[in-house]
Design an enzyme around this catalytic site. Sequence first.
Site, short mmCIF file in Angstrom:
data_model
loop_
_atom_site.label_atom_id
_atom_site.label_comp_id
_atom_site.label_asym_id
_atom_site.label_seq_id
_atom_site.Cartn_x
_atom_site.Cartn_y
_atom_site.Cartn_z
N CYS A 79 16.57 -32.35 -13.11
CA CYS A 79 16.48 -31.76 -11.77
C CYS A 79 17.72 -32.04 -10.93
O CYS A 79 18.11 -31.22 -10.10
CB CYS A 79 15.24 -32.28 -11.05
SG CYS A 79 13.71 -31.71 -11.83
N CYS A 117 15.03 -36.84 -11.56
CA CYS A 117 15.37 -36.97 -12.98
C CYS A 117 16.67 -36.21 -13.27
O CYS A 117 17.07 -35.34 -12.50
CB CYS A 117 14.22 -36.45 -13.85
SG CYS A 117 14.30 -34.69 -14.19
N ASP A 152 -2.44 -47.73 -31.89
CA ASP A 152 -3.82 -47.33 -32.16
C ASP A 152 -4.21 -47.87 -33.54
O ASP A 152 -3.38 -48.44 -34.25
CB ASP A 152 -4.00 -45.81 -32.03
CG ASP A 152 -3.20 -45.02 -33.05
OD1 ASP A 152 -2.58 -45.63 -33.95
OD2 ASP A 152 -3.17 -43.79 -32.97
N CYS A 187 12.47 -33.99 -7.27
CA CYS A 187 12.51 -34.85 -8.45
C CYS A 187 13.92 -35.42 -8.65
O CYS A 187 14.91 -34.70 -8.48
CB CYS A 187 12.08 -34.07 -9.69
SG CYS A 187 12.09 -35.05 -11.20
N ASP A 221 -2.76 -42.73 -22.26
CA ASP A 221 -1.64 -42.28 -23.09
C ASP A 221 -1.88 -40.82 -23.41
O ASP A 221 -3.03 -40.38 -23.47
CB ASP A 221 -1.58 -43.06 -24.41
CG ASP A 221 -2.62 -42.55 -25.40
OD1 ASP A 221 -3.79 -42.93 -25.26
OD2 ASP A 221 -2.28 -41.73 -26.28
N HIS A 261 12.24 -34.82 -17.83
CA HIS A 261 11.60 -34.45 -16.56
C HIS A 261 10.10 -34.74 -16.59
O HIS A 261 9.55 -35.32 -15.65
CB HIS A 261 11.82 -32.96 -16.23
CG HIS A 261 10.91 -32.52 -15.13
ND1 HIS A 261 11.17 -32.76 -13.80
CD2 HIS A 261 9.68 -31.96 -15.18
CE1 HIS A 261 10.14 -32.35 -13.08
NE2 HIS A 261 9.23 -31.86 -13.89
#
Length: 375
Positions: A309, A306, A92, A304, A266, A335
Amino acid sequence: MTRFSFAVTATDGKARSGVISTARGEIRTPAFMPVGTAATVKAMLPESVRATGADILLGNTYHLMLRPSAERIARLGGLHKFMNWERPILTDSGGFQVMSLASLRKLTEEGVTFSSHIDGSKHHLSPERSMEIQKLLGSDIVMAFDECPALPATEEAVAKSMRLSMRWAQRSRDAFGDRPGHALFGIMQGGVTRALREESAEALTAIGFDGYAVGGLAVGEGQEAMFSVLDYAPGCLPEERPRYLMGVGKPDDIVGAVERGIDMMDCVLPSRSGRTGQAWTRRGQINIKNARHMDDPRPLDEACTCPACRNYSRAYLHHVFRAQEMISGMLLTWHNLHYYQELMAGLRAAIAAGQLSDFVAQFHALRAEGDIDPL
Ligand SMILES: [Zn+2]
Protein backbone atom coordinates in the site's frame (compact mmCIF):
# COMPACT_ATOMS: atom_id res chain seq x y z
CA MET A 1 13.87 -21.29 31.13
CA THR A 2 10.60 -19.44 30.91
CA ARG A 3 7.75 -21.75 31.77
CA PHE A 4 4.68 -21.68 29.58
CA SER A 5 2.10 -19.36 31.12
CA PHE A 6 -0.89 -17.23 30.23
CA ALA A 7 -1.94 -13.98 31.86
CA VAL A 8 -5.21 -12.22 31.08
CA THR A 9 -4.52 -8.49 31.34
CA ALA A 10 -7.93 -7.08 30.39
CA THR A 11 -11.46 -8.23 29.72
CA ASP A 12 -14.40 -6.59 27.96
CA GLY A 13 -17.59 -8.62 28.07
CA LYS A 14 -16.51 -12.18 27.26
CA ALA A 15 -13.46 -10.96 25.30
CA ARG A 16 -10.00 -11.10 26.83
CA SER A 17 -6.60 -9.72 25.98
CA GLY A 18 -3.42 -11.04 27.52
CA VAL A 19 0.02 -12.51 27.06
CA ILE A 20 1.19 -16.10 26.58
CA SER A 21 4.81 -16.64 27.66
CA THR A 22 6.92 -19.40 26.13
CA ALA A 23 10.64 -20.23 26.13
CA ARG A 24 10.85 -18.61 22.68
CA GLY A 25 9.05 -15.39 23.46
CA GLU A 26 5.70 -13.82 24.19
CA ILE A 27 2.47 -14.04 22.23
CA ARG A 28 0.05 -11.15 22.55
CA THR A 29 -3.58 -12.28 22.60
CA PRO A 30 -5.99 -12.33 20.92
CA ALA A 31 -3.44 -13.66 18.43
CA PHE A 32 -3.68 -14.55 14.76
CA MET A 33 -1.20 -17.23 13.65
CA PRO A 34 -0.17 -17.26 9.97
CA VAL A 35 0.12 -20.77 8.56
CA GLY A 36 3.54 -22.04 7.45
CA THR A 37 2.41 -25.42 6.16
CA ALA A 38 5.64 -26.69 4.58
CA ALA A 39 8.06 -24.74 6.82
CA THR A 40 7.30 -21.49 4.98
CA VAL A 41 4.52 -18.93 4.96
CA LYS A 42 4.17 -19.00 1.20
CA ALA A 43 5.60 -15.95 -0.63
CA MET A 44 6.95 -14.40 2.59
CA LEU A 45 10.38 -14.23 4.25
CA PRO A 46 10.21 -14.99 7.99
CA GLU A 47 11.38 -11.44 8.80
CA SER A 48 8.56 -10.09 6.63
CA VAL A 49 6.03 -12.22 8.52
CA ARG A 50 7.44 -10.84 11.77
CA ALA A 51 7.22 -7.29 10.39
CA THR A 52 3.47 -7.71 9.92
CA GLY A 53 3.23 -8.20 13.70
CA ALA A 54 2.99 -11.99 14.01
CA ASP A 55 4.28 -13.41 17.31
CA ILE A 56 3.77 -17.08 16.40
CA LEU A 57 3.46 -19.30 13.32
CA LEU A 58 1.67 -22.57 12.72
CA GLY A 59 3.34 -25.60 11.14
CA ASN A 60 1.59 -28.72 9.83
CA THR A 61 2.69 -32.08 11.23
CA TYR A 62 1.12 -34.03 8.37
CA HIS A 63 2.99 -32.13 5.64
CA LEU A 64 6.32 -31.99 7.47
CA MET A 65 6.32 -35.70 8.43
CA LEU A 66 5.89 -36.62 4.75
CA ARG A 67 8.30 -34.04 3.37
CA PRO A 68 11.09 -33.54 4.40
CA SER A 69 10.31 -35.76 7.49
CA ALA A 70 10.45 -34.87 11.18
CA GLU A 71 13.63 -36.90 11.69
CA ARG A 72 15.45 -34.93 8.97
CA ILE A 73 14.32 -31.59 10.44
CA ALA A 74 15.49 -32.74 13.89
CA ARG A 75 18.92 -33.68 12.50
CA LEU A 76 19.13 -30.21 10.95
CA GLY A 77 18.50 -28.52 14.29
CA GLY A 78 14.70 -28.40 14.53
CA LEU A 79 11.98 -26.50 12.73
CA HIS A 80 12.85 -23.02 14.08
CA LYS A 81 16.41 -23.20 12.77
CA PHE A 82 15.40 -25.04 9.58
CA MET A 83 12.93 -22.34 8.53
CA ASN A 84 14.72 -19.38 10.15
CA TRP A 85 11.92 -18.43 12.57
CA GLU A 86 13.14 -18.01 16.15
CA ARG A 87 9.84 -17.19 17.76
CA PRO A 88 7.12 -19.58 18.96
CA ILE A 89 5.70 -22.22 16.64
CA LEU A 90 2.48 -24.16 17.15
CA THR A 91 2.12 -27.44 15.29
CA ASP A 92 -1.14 -29.23 14.66
CA SER A 93 -1.32 -32.94 15.40
CA GLY A 94 -1.77 -34.20 11.85
CA GLY A 95 -5.19 -35.64 12.68
CA PHE A 96 -7.28 -33.20 10.68
CA GLN A 97 -5.09 -33.29 7.58
CA VAL A 98 -4.83 -37.07 7.53
CA MET A 99 -8.62 -37.07 7.35
CA SER A 100 -8.79 -34.39 4.65
CA LEU A 101 -5.75 -35.10 2.45
CA ALA A 102 -4.43 -38.67 2.77
CA SER A 103 -5.83 -41.70 0.98
CA LEU A 104 -6.36 -45.37 1.95
CA ARG A 105 -6.98 -44.39 5.56
CA LYS A 106 -7.48 -47.12 8.12
CA LEU A 107 -8.67 -45.94 11.51
CA THR A 108 -8.45 -48.09 14.64
CA GLU A 109 -8.44 -47.44 18.40
CA GLU A 110 -4.64 -47.43 18.19
CA GLY A 111 -4.31 -44.79 15.48
CA VAL A 112 -4.49 -44.32 11.73
CA THR A 113 -2.50 -45.70 8.81
CA PHE A 114 -2.66 -43.88 5.50
CA SER A 115 -1.03 -43.26 2.15
CA SER A 116 0.76 -40.01 1.40
CA HIS A 117 -1.01 -37.65 -1.04
CA ILE A 118 2.45 -36.86 -2.46
CA ASP A 119 3.85 -40.27 -3.44
CA GLY A 120 1.46 -42.89 -2.07
CA SER A 121 3.95 -44.08 0.57
CA LYS A 122 2.47 -45.69 3.69
CA HIS A 123 2.57 -43.92 7.07
CA HIS A 124 1.20 -44.23 10.57
CA LEU A 125 -0.02 -41.67 13.09
CA SER A 126 -1.13 -42.27 16.66
CA PRO A 127 -1.19 -40.04 19.73
CA GLU A 128 2.29 -41.31 20.65
CA ARG A 129 3.74 -40.86 17.15
CA SER A 130 2.20 -37.39 16.81
CA MET A 131 3.80 -36.34 20.14
CA GLU A 132 7.12 -37.76 18.96
CA ILE A 133 6.98 -35.89 15.64
CA GLN A 134 6.01 -32.58 17.25
CA LYS A 135 8.88 -33.00 19.72
CA LEU A 136 11.32 -33.71 16.86
CA LEU A 137 10.12 -30.54 15.15
CA GLY A 138 10.73 -28.60 18.39
CA SER A 139 7.23 -27.15 18.49
CA ASP A 140 6.50 -24.74 21.37
CA ILE A 141 2.78 -25.46 21.42
CA VAL A 142 1.91 -29.08 20.66
CA MET A 143 -1.62 -30.17 19.80
CA ALA A 144 -3.14 -33.40 21.10
CA PHE A 145 -3.88 -35.98 18.40
CA ASP A 146 -7.57 -36.07 17.56
CA GLU A 147 -9.95 -37.43 15.00
CA CYS A 148 -12.18 -35.17 12.94
CA PRO A 149 -15.24 -36.94 11.55
CA ALA A 150 -15.95 -36.36 7.88
CA LEU A 151 -19.05 -34.21 7.42
CA PRO A 152 -21.96 -34.53 7.13
CA ALA A 153 -22.05 -36.89 10.11
CA THR A 154 -24.85 -38.12 12.36
CA GLU A 155 -24.84 -37.06 16.01
CA GLU A 156 -24.05 -40.66 16.91
CA ALA A 157 -20.97 -40.65 14.65
CA VAL A 158 -19.84 -37.29 16.08
CA ALA A 159 -20.25 -38.66 19.65
CA LYS A 160 -18.28 -41.82 18.87
CA SER A 161 -15.50 -39.82 17.22
CA MET A 162 -15.37 -37.30 20.09
CA ARG A 163 -15.01 -40.09 22.69
CA LEU A 164 -12.18 -41.66 20.69
CA SER A 165 -10.49 -38.23 20.57
CA MET A 166 -10.83 -37.94 24.36
CA ARG A 167 -9.10 -41.32 24.85
CA TRP A 168 -6.41 -40.12 22.44
CA ALA A 169 -6.17 -36.86 24.42
CA GLN A 170 -5.22 -38.87 27.53
CA ARG A 171 -2.63 -40.85 25.53
CA SER A 172 -1.26 -37.58 24.09
CA ARG A 173 -0.93 -36.17 27.62
CA ASP A 174 0.87 -39.33 28.82
CA ALA A 175 3.24 -39.36 25.83
CA PHE A 176 4.02 -35.61 25.96
CA GLY A 177 5.68 -35.90 29.37
CA ASP A 178 7.09 -32.89 31.22
CA ARG A 179 8.71 -30.35 28.89
CA PRO A 180 9.31 -26.99 30.62
CA GLY A 181 8.68 -24.02 28.34
CA HIS A 182 6.57 -26.13 26.00
CA ALA A 183 2.82 -26.58 26.08
CA LEU A 184 0.31 -29.26 25.17
CA PHE A 185 -3.20 -28.21 24.15
CA GLY A 186 -6.25 -30.47 24.25
CA ILE A 187 -8.90 -30.21 21.53
CA MET A 188 -12.62 -30.03 22.26
CA GLN A 189 -14.83 -31.86 19.77
CA GLY A 190 -18.55 -32.62 19.66
CA GLY A 191 -19.81 -30.92 16.50
CA VAL A 192 -22.72 -28.55 17.01
CA THR A 193 -24.29 -30.57 19.87
CA ARG A 194 -24.02 -28.76 23.19
CA ALA A 195 -24.17 -31.88 25.39
CA LEU A 196 -21.29 -33.43 23.43
CA ARG A 197 -19.23 -30.23 23.61
CA GLU A 198 -19.77 -30.13 27.39
CA GLU A 199 -18.83 -33.80 27.76
CA SER A 200 -15.67 -33.16 25.73
CA ALA A 201 -14.72 -30.09 27.80
CA GLU A 202 -15.18 -32.06 31.03
CA ALA A 203 -13.02 -34.93 29.78
CA LEU A 204 -10.22 -32.59 28.70
CA THR A 205 -10.31 -30.53 31.89
CA ALA A 206 -10.06 -33.73 33.96
CA ILE A 207 -6.91 -34.70 32.04
CA GLY A 208 -5.49 -31.16 32.35
CA PHE A 209 -3.86 -29.23 29.50
CA ASP A 210 -1.84 -26.00 29.18
CA GLY A 211 -4.43 -24.63 26.76
CA TYR A 212 -7.60 -25.76 25.03
CA ALA A 213 -8.68 -25.65 21.42
CA VAL A 214 -12.17 -25.63 20.00
CA GLY A 215 -11.90 -28.11 17.13
CA GLY A 216 -14.33 -29.35 14.54
CA LEU A 217 -15.57 -25.88 13.55
CA ALA A 218 -14.88 -23.90 10.36
CA VAL A 219 -15.45 -27.12 8.42
CA GLY A 220 -18.36 -25.86 6.34
CA GLU A 221 -21.06 -25.47 9.00
CA GLY A 222 -21.40 -21.72 8.31
CA GLN A 223 -20.82 -18.69 10.52
CA GLU A 224 -24.19 -18.82 12.27
CA ALA A 225 -23.72 -22.43 13.42
CA MET A 226 -20.12 -21.71 14.41
CA PHE A 227 -21.11 -18.66 16.49
CA SER A 228 -23.93 -20.63 18.13
CA VAL A 229 -21.29 -23.10 19.42
CA LEU A 230 -18.93 -20.27 20.38
CA ASP A 231 -21.73 -18.65 22.38
CA TYR A 232 -21.18 -21.34 25.05
CA ALA A 233 -18.10 -23.45 24.21
CA PRO A 234 -15.31 -21.12 25.47
CA GLY A 235 -17.20 -20.84 28.79
CA CYS A 236 -16.94 -24.63 29.27
CA LEU A 237 -13.12 -24.39 29.29
CA PRO A 238 -10.87 -23.28 32.18
CA GLU A 239 -10.79 -19.47 32.35
CA GLU A 240 -7.09 -19.28 33.20
CA ARG A 241 -5.94 -21.14 30.07
CA PRO A 242 -5.70 -19.89 26.47
CA ARG A 243 -8.52 -20.88 24.13
CA TYR A 244 -7.68 -21.53 20.51
CA LEU A 245 -10.20 -21.67 17.67
CA MET A 246 -8.66 -23.82 14.94
CA GLY A 247 -8.80 -22.87 11.26
CA VAL A 248 -10.61 -19.51 11.58
CA GLY A 249 -11.07 -17.50 9.53
CA LYS A 250 -12.44 -14.50 7.66
CA PRO A 251 -12.03 -11.12 9.38
CA ASP A 252 -15.66 -11.06 10.58
CA ASP A 253 -15.32 -14.65 11.91
CA ILE A 254 -12.26 -13.51 13.89
CA VAL A 255 -14.02 -10.47 15.35
CA GLY A 256 -17.04 -12.59 16.35
CA ALA A 257 -14.81 -15.28 17.91
CA VAL A 258 -12.83 -12.72 19.93
CA GLU A 259 -16.10 -11.19 21.18
CA ARG A 260 -17.02 -14.69 22.40
CA GLY A 261 -13.82 -15.25 24.39
CA ILE A 262 -11.37 -16.83 21.92
CA ASP A 263 -7.65 -15.99 22.39
CA MET A 264 -5.91 -17.59 19.40
CA MET A 265 -6.75 -18.39 15.77
CA ASP A 266 -5.03 -19.57 12.60
CA CYS A 267 -6.06 -19.66 8.97
CA VAL A 268 -4.51 -20.04 5.53
CA LEU A 269 -6.96 -17.47 4.16
CA PRO A 270 -4.83 -14.28 4.16
CA SER A 271 -1.86 -16.02 2.51
CA ARG A 272 -3.89 -18.22 0.15
CA SER A 273 -6.09 -15.30 -0.99
CA GLY A 274 -2.97 -13.26 -1.64
CA ARG A 275 -1.94 -15.75 -4.29
CA THR A 276 -5.32 -15.67 -6.03
CA GLY A 277 -5.60 -11.88 -6.32
CA GLN A 278 -7.85 -11.37 -3.29
CA ALA A 279 -7.09 -8.57 -0.83
CA TRP A 280 -8.72 -8.10 2.57
CA THR A 281 -9.09 -4.51 3.70
CA ARG A 282 -11.02 -2.48 6.27
CA ARG A 283 -13.66 -2.10 3.55
CA GLY A 284 -14.03 -5.80 2.84
CA GLN A 285 -12.69 -8.01 0.07
CA ILE A 286 -11.16 -6.65 -3.14
CA ASN A 287 -10.50 -8.66 -6.27
CA ILE A 288 -7.40 -7.06 -7.82
CA LYS A 289 -7.89 -8.74 -11.20
CA ASN A 290 -11.08 -6.70 -11.71
CA ALA A 291 -10.68 -4.27 -14.65
CA ARG A 292 -11.80 -1.31 -12.52
CA HIS A 293 -8.32 -1.23 -10.92
CA MET A 294 -6.46 -1.03 -14.26
CA ASP A 295 -5.95 2.73 -14.28
CA ASP A 296 -6.24 3.40 -10.54
CA PRO A 297 -3.14 5.14 -9.08
CA ARG A 298 -4.44 4.83 -5.50
CA PRO A 299 -3.29 2.18 -3.01
CA LEU A 300 -5.40 -0.81 -1.99
CA ASP A 301 -6.13 0.92 1.31
CA GLU A 302 -4.96 4.48 1.93
CA ALA A 303 -4.77 3.83 5.69
CA CYS A 304 -2.57 0.72 5.40
CA THR A 305 1.18 1.02 6.08
CA CYS A 306 2.26 -2.26 4.43
CA PRO A 307 4.76 -2.14 1.52
CA ALA A 308 2.07 -3.03 -1.03
CA CYS A 309 0.00 0.00 0.00
CA ARG A 310 2.89 2.40 0.69
CA ASN A 311 4.75 1.83 -2.57
CA TYR A 312 2.38 0.45 -5.20
CA SER A 313 -0.85 1.44 -6.91
CA ARG A 314 -3.91 -0.70 -7.56
CA ALA A 315 -2.97 -0.36 -11.25
CA TYR A 316 0.43 -1.96 -10.59
CA LEU A 317 -1.02 -4.74 -8.42
CA HIS A 318 -3.60 -5.42 -11.14
CA HIS A 319 -0.88 -5.52 -13.80
CA VAL A 320 1.47 -7.92 -11.98
CA PHE A 321 -1.43 -10.23 -11.13
CA ARG A 322 -2.54 -10.32 -14.77
CA ALA A 323 1.05 -10.84 -15.91
CA GLN A 324 1.40 -13.70 -13.37
CA GLU A 325 4.49 -12.12 -11.83
CA MET A 326 5.65 -13.60 -8.52
CA ILE A 327 5.65 -10.19 -6.85
CA SER A 328 1.87 -10.23 -7.11
CA GLY A 329 1.50 -13.03 -4.55
CA MET A 330 4.28 -11.53 -2.42
CA LEU A 331 2.69 -8.07 -2.18
CA LEU A 332 -0.90 -9.22 -1.69
CA THR A 333 0.12 -11.82 0.92
CA TRP A 334 2.09 -9.16 2.79
CA HIS A 335 -0.87 -6.79 2.68
CA ASN A 336 -3.33 -9.46 3.84
CA LEU A 337 -1.15 -10.62 6.74
CA HIS A 338 -0.54 -6.99 7.70
CA TYR A 339 -4.27 -6.29 7.65
CA TYR A 340 -4.99 -9.35 9.82
CA GLN A 341 -2.34 -8.35 12.37
CA GLU A 342 -3.58 -4.75 12.42
CA LEU A 343 -7.06 -6.10 13.10
CA MET A 344 -5.72 -8.17 16.04
CA ALA A 345 -3.81 -5.15 17.40
CA GLY A 346 -7.00 -3.10 17.14
CA LEU A 347 -8.99 -5.77 18.97
CA ARG A 348 -6.36 -6.02 21.73
CA ALA A 349 -6.27 -2.24 22.20
CA ALA A 350 -10.07 -1.99 22.20
CA ILE A 351 -10.38 -4.74 24.84
CA ALA A 352 -7.71 -3.05 26.98
CA ALA A 353 -9.59 0.26 26.72
CA GLY A 354 -12.99 -1.33 27.40
CA GLN A 355 -14.20 -0.12 23.98
CA LEU A 356 -14.67 -3.36 22.11
CA SER A 357 -18.30 -2.73 21.15
CA ASP A 358 -17.36 0.64 19.56
CA PHE A 359 -14.49 -1.02 17.70
CA VAL A 360 -16.75 -3.79 16.41
CA ALA A 361 -19.43 -1.30 15.32
CA GLN A 362 -16.81 0.70 13.40
CA PHE A 363 -15.44 -2.53 11.86
CA HIS A 364 -18.86 -3.49 10.51
CA ALA A 365 -19.74 0.08 9.41
CA LEU A 366 -16.66 0.42 7.18
CA ARG A 367 -17.26 -2.99 5.62
CA ALA A 368 -20.89 -2.07 4.95
CA GLU A 369 -19.72 1.05 3.07
CA GLY A 370 -17.69 -1.22 0.80
CA ASP A 371 -14.62 -0.50 -1.30
CA ILE A 372 -13.89 2.99 -2.64
CA ASP A 373 -15.56 3.90 -5.96
CA PRO A 374 -13.50 3.55 -9.15
CA LEU A 375 -11.91 6.79 -10.39
ZN1 LIG B 1 -1.61 -2.79 2.72
